[in-house]
Design a protein around this motif. Sequence first.
Motif, PDB file in Angstrom:
ATOM      1  N   VAL A 297       0.844  -1.208   0.000  1.00  0.00           N
ATOM      2  CA  VAL A 297       0.000   0.000   0.000  1.00  0.00           C
ATOM      3  C   VAL A 297       0.876   1.253   0.000  1.00  0.00           C
ATOM      4  O   VAL A 297       0.647   2.201  -0.765  1.00  0.00           O
ATOM      5  CB  VAL A 297      -0.947  -0.015   1.217  1.00  0.00           C
ATOM      6  N   ILE A 298       1.878   1.262   0.891  1.00  0.00           N
ATOM      7  CA  ILE A 298       2.753   2.446   0.957  1.00  0.00           C
ATOM      8  C   ILE A 298       3.504   2.634  -0.362  1.00  0.00           C
ATOM      9  O   ILE A 298       3.621   3.755  -0.880  1.00  0.00           O
ATOM     10  CB  ILE A 298       3.738   2.300   2.121  1.00  0.00           C
ATOM     11  N   ALA A 299       3.987   1.518  -0.948  1.00  0.00           N
ATOM     12  CA  ALA A 299       4.752   1.599  -2.190  1.00  0.00           C
ATOM     13  C   ALA A 299       3.911   2.048  -3.357  1.00  0.00           C
ATOM     14  O   ALA A 299       4.414   2.664  -4.307  1.00  0.00           O
ATOM     15  CB  ALA A 299       5.405   0.262  -2.490  1.00  0.00           C
ATOM     16  N   SER A 300       2.611   1.759  -3.301  1.00  0.00           N
ATOM     17  CA  SER A 300       1.749   2.088  -4.439  1.00  0.00           C
ATOM     18  C   SER A 300       1.615   3.594  -4.643  1.00  0.00           C
ATOM     19  O   SER A 300       1.261   4.048  -5.738  1.00  0.00           O
ATOM     20  CB  SER A 300       0.370   1.457  -4.238  1.00  0.00           C
ATOM     21  N   HIS A 301       1.870   4.379  -3.598  1.00  0.00           N
ATOM     22  CA  HIS A 301       1.758   5.827  -3.760  1.00  0.00           C
ATOM     23  C   HIS A 301       2.767   6.371  -4.775  1.00  0.00           C
ATOM     24  O   HIS A 301       2.613   7.500  -5.268  1.00  0.00           O
ATOM     25  CB  HIS A 301       1.975   6.519  -2.413  1.00  0.00           C
ATOM     26  N   PHE A 302       3.822   5.598  -5.086  1.00  0.00           N
ATOM     27  CA  PHE A 302       4.877   6.070  -5.981  1.00  0.00           C
ATOM     28  C   PHE A 302       4.704   5.557  -7.411  1.00  0.00           C
ATOM     29  O   PHE A 302       5.552   5.829  -8.257  1.00  0.00           O
ATOM     30  CB  PHE A 302       6.256   5.630  -5.449  1.00  0.00           C
ATOM     31  N   ASP A 303       3.600   4.809  -7.665  1.00  0.00           N
ATOM     32  CA  ASP A 303       3.427   4.220  -8.997  1.00  0.00           C
ATOM     33  C   ASP A 303       3.310   5.296 -10.075  1.00  0.00           C
ATOM     34  O   ASP A 303       3.975   5.238 -11.114  1.00  0.00           O
ATOM     35  CB  ASP A 303       2.191   3.317  -9.008  1.00  0.00           C
ATOM     36  N   SER A 304       2.452   6.278  -9.842  1.00  0.00           N
ATOM     37  CA  SER A 304       2.261   7.319 -10.864  1.00  0.00           C
ATOM     38  C   SER A 304       3.536   8.141 -11.058  1.00  0.00           C
ATOM     39  O   SER A 304       3.871   8.548 -12.180  1.00  0.00           O
ATOM     40  CB  SER A 304       1.089   8.221 -10.475  1.00  0.00           C
TER      41      SER A 304
END
Length: 994
Positions: A297-304
Amino acid sequence: MSSPTEAGSATSRTPREHSFAPPDFQALFECIPTPCLALDPELRVIAVSSAYTEATLTRREDMLGRDMFDIFPDNPDDPAADGVHNLRASLERVLQTGQPDLMPVQKYDIRRPPEQGGGFEVRYWTPINTPVLDAEGRLRYIIHKAEDVTEFVMLREQKLEQSRITDSLRQQAEKMEADIYARSKTIAENNLRLHQANAELARLYEKTRELDELKTQFFANISHELRTPLTLILGPVGKHLADPDLAPALRRDLEVVERNARMLYRHVNDLLDVAKLEAGRMVMHYTEGDLAHLTRVIASHFDSLAEGRRVRYVVTTPPDLTAQVDAEKYQRILLNLLSNAFKFAGDGGAIQLRLTAAGGQARIEVEDNGPGIPEAMREQVFEPFRQVEGGSSRHHGGTGLGLAIVRELAQLHGGSVRIDAAPSGGALFILELPLLAPPGTQLQAQGEALPGDLSRQALEELQPPPASPEHRQGRADAALPLVLVVEDNPDMNAFICEALGRHYRVASARDGQEGLEMACRQTPDLIVSDVMMPRLSGDRMVQALRQEPALAGVPVVILTAKADEDLRIRLLQDSVQDFLNKPFSVEELLARVGSLLAERLQAADLLRQSEKRFRATFSQAAVGMAHVAPDGRWLLVNQRLCDIIGYAREELLGRTFQEITHPDDLYSDLEQMHRLLAGEIDSYAMEKRYRHRDGHLVWINLTVSLVRAADGSPEYFIAAVEDIQRRKEAEGEIHRLNADLERRVEERTAELRAANRELDSFAHAVSHDLRAPLRAITGFSRAIIEDYGTALPAEAREFLDHIIASGQQMGALIEGLLTLSRSSREELRRDDIDLSALARRILEELARSEPGHRVAWQVEDGLVARGDIRMIEVVLRNLLGNAWKYTARTAAPLIRVHARRQEKQIQFCIADNGAGFDMAQVGKLFQPFQRLHRQDEFPGIGIGLATVQRVVHRHGGSIEARGEAGHSASFCFTLPLPENEPAPPAPSTPAAPG
């Protein structure tokens, strides 16, 4: 050694005189057991005792005739040596007063011979200088006596030294006793000071702990104090941004405010967290949950963000992993590590996040392919405020607290964090956390979703600034000054551009490198720049700007948030005109920019006026003026130069000076030009020829100097060209007239030489033709006297005596004419001649020929010359014969033969104390048949001195005469010195005939 009054004569001695020979005073002097030497009034050594040579380690032959102080100089290794000064003063007193002078003990070191090791030997003397006067009271010599008292002085000094050593030992013993007592006292005092220092250290330690607590409390207080106004900023701004009818310009401004307020809010939170961590007041809230899910979840914030920056972003976790952690603090750790990786990986980079578990530990690895962290810095980066890029040209911002917070939070979990080198070359962060909370820890219920502020703030800081190609903003009036804004913060860049754009043309750049490139292309009127920027910092950009001639004078205003006085001074020294600290008011920025631009415009106006005056002077100069490129191209010429060489200005600007320079003059011109370029000379001037446009040659006088750029490189030459054609034509006419005059002089000289040769031949022939009848006249006259002498009347006998005397005089005259003729016609030989021996031989012959004429003479030894010995003998016979003749009526006749130095040559002199002559008549002496005395006073024919002059001149020498009527006469002449005889002969002891 014999004085002039004791000189012998050629008369025969009586038996009594033969029975008592005068003593050899020179031998007696040399055998005196006392160290003595004799000096003449010029302080030259004329006699030395053997005791003196032994005492001074010298040889008699090396001293005679030399100056006293050339033989005995001061010791060059003794700066206090004053022996020469004191001895010279004593001798001068003897010369002036004629009285003996006793000197005190003198230190006068003597020079050791090379065979004894060279150098100087310390000596002490007791000198006395005594004058020797002649019968008339005139000083003739000085006797210098010097007793060697070195041993006595040394013994006395040794006794004094032994006494000093005894006193010194006694003083040292007393000093040692005092030192022992003083050291004991010092040890006691040091022990006391050590005890006090320990107490002071303990006090300082407590004070340091207190200050550390105060610092932590200060950070906590200031953070809390900042949170309140930040909340009051973010709240109203968020409310206005929620209004869909908000004007676009106002929305844009409020978004800038909100974005920067959130950034400040995160920094405040970081400071508060550091304060809590250092104070040990950070409380852990453990919950049990799926660590793998939380990580994804935390890592997904950097996908975009990864997609927008083309970063290969890989997250690897197990399907699930149960763990007991503080979820919010774990989020903070992971956000900081991922933010750090995205910050340094750059666009198109690669980042990997891996979660694994083993041995009751969760292992989280964050790897990037950025520049990496040097091994020496891998521990230091976890210290608060520590950054790898600490300089003003760092590529990435930040406070340096993120990694410090990561380590503190990891350690609160009972874990650790470290850095290794990544296989891809970047940094590899390894975080290890226990899967279970510490025993006895009460787990809290799993809360709601994690706060989104942290991730949103982290992402906002990582968002790249909007694309900003080179552009101009502000007013479009091309007449307005152009201001270049160099600032890496997009919001600050836009803010400054907007503030300045209402008054000037504005261009913006995002870092120092881009600012430098834009400045070189656009040449702005003023630059406003930040200091801390990526790629190239502001201070280094200014240094590079000042290396560009076109930008060397552009004013620069530096903006910085760093309160660094050293940086401020250094930037002002690097030709920065002004300095503004952030935050600043727009009014202050506009005021400073306006003032600098006004000064620049005023300077530019003055420069234009100066340029105008220069061009007027340049074009109206009375001589040709030009600017010439280093390769010879004409850059700027005035009309006068065009008139001199016949080219129009446009024609000349398309050529080089080499094309119109005469080939014979080009090499020397280029050689001087290269010396000017090399810095060997400041300017040069020369006369040369230009080829006129119509083909004829024009003589000019050229003066050239070089103008260099600020960096010292050659920029252009300034040439002044003066037309000297008329002067050269006049010089040519003068040369022609001089040549014609020289030709006439040579012709006239040749005629005179021929006439002289004819005259010499005539004199020679006449002299030979006259000898035969002359011999007959004198011969028959003597025969008549011998045969009929007793029968002749007295008057007839007198007539015959007159005939014989006249015949003898006529014979001498004929012989003189023949000698004069031979001196001009015979070929010169070159022999080494011992003038001293030749003079003595002639004087001895004169003494034998006139035994009744007692004459004393002095002949210096070692007088040598090079010439034709036959003719030089004629010179000496005439001069010595004259001296002998003109001293006939002198009470104590004296003849001296000596040499004296005159500039770079040696004069040989023959002097006497005879009849002398009046200097007003000196011009007649060397003219044939001219005599200054009557025949009945001093007989002669008047040819001798003319012959002497002719012989001396033929040898390349000169002769001069000095005299005083009734007292003296001196004839001095120069002759070539023998080969290998560079120096003049040293005067020696006066000598008299044996």
